[in-house]
Design an enzyme around this catalytic site. Structure first.
Site: not given
Ligand code: ADP
Length: 191
Positions: A14, A89, A128, A134, A146
């Site tokens: 994404k 989410r 990654r 990260r 996750r």
């Molecule tokens: P990923 O590549 O795992 O989808 P993101 O960068 O989108 O990662 O998000 C990393 C972390 O940030 C998530 O695992 C969560 O803890 C938090 N997070 C991000 N966006 C949201 C959201 N919309 N609602 C709740 N937690 C979120």
């Protein structure tokens, strides 16, 4: 304004695709993951409170991300629309976003969902980890959590969007360029 959700499990690409789509189609890219990581990097009170939740691979509270997004929507000018990445989410976040947009005379126009095999997801996230630094990419148990959280809390949004007729699955396997071409084809239809 045309508003897109880009969707898919962690590792589905994404973030990578959103940056390219935003540039090509003049969309404002809003990533709650990036915003939260910026809070942590800046050492804010909020960032400190959220970092342990994120390092476990759990979701931060709905109110936190809803407020972040609301603030951004009102501070954006001159783009064709929004590309929401990693938000919503949960179904509650989706309902909040819909309300926010409706109040401003907008709606969610399309939900682009990247479909990627489970084994491929884990492979990409492990790769990654070396590049992104990260912490939540480094631990296989956190990666699995996750993906589980995605299946349990985030996937139900697909049904919500299906009912509104805005669900658009996209094959997320192949090269970055292949996937970008597929996504671009769907985005183009709205602009
Ligand atoms: P990923 O590549 O795992 O989808 P993101 O960068 O989108 O990662 O998000 C990393 C972390 O940030 C998530 O695992 C969560 O803890 C938090 N997070 C991000 N966006 C949201 C959201 N919309 N609602 C709740 N937690 C979120």
């Amino acid at each position: 304004m045309v508003n897109f959700l880009i969707f898919g499990p962690p590792g589905s690409g994404k973030g990578t695709q959103s940056v390219r789509l935003a540039e090509k189609f003049n969309l404002t890219h809003l990533s709650t993951g990036d915003m939260l990581r910026a809070e942590i990097a800046a050492g804010t009170d909020l960032g400190t409170r959220m970092s342990s939740i994120m390092s476990r691979g759990e979701l931060v509270p709905d109110e936190v991300v809803i407020e972040m997004i609301a603030a951004r929507i009102d501070n954006t000018e001159g783009s064709e629309g929004f590309l929401f990445d990693g938000f919503p989410r949960t179904v509650a976040q989706t309902e909040a976003l819909e309300k926010m947009l409706n109040k401003r005379g907008m709606k969610i126009d399309s939900m682009l969902v990247l479909d990627v095999d489970h084994d491929e997801l884990v492979k990409r996230l492990v790769l990654r980890a070396d590049l992104s630094g990260r912490p939540d990419d480094r631990d296989p148990a956190v990666i699995e959590n996750r993906i589980d959280v995605y299946r349990a809390k985030t996937e139900p949004i697909i049904e919500f969007c299906r009912q509104r007729g805005i669900y658009q699955p996209v094959n997320g396997m192949g090269t970055i360029d292949d996937i970008f071409e597929r996504l671009s084809g769907f985005v183009k239809k709205f602009l």
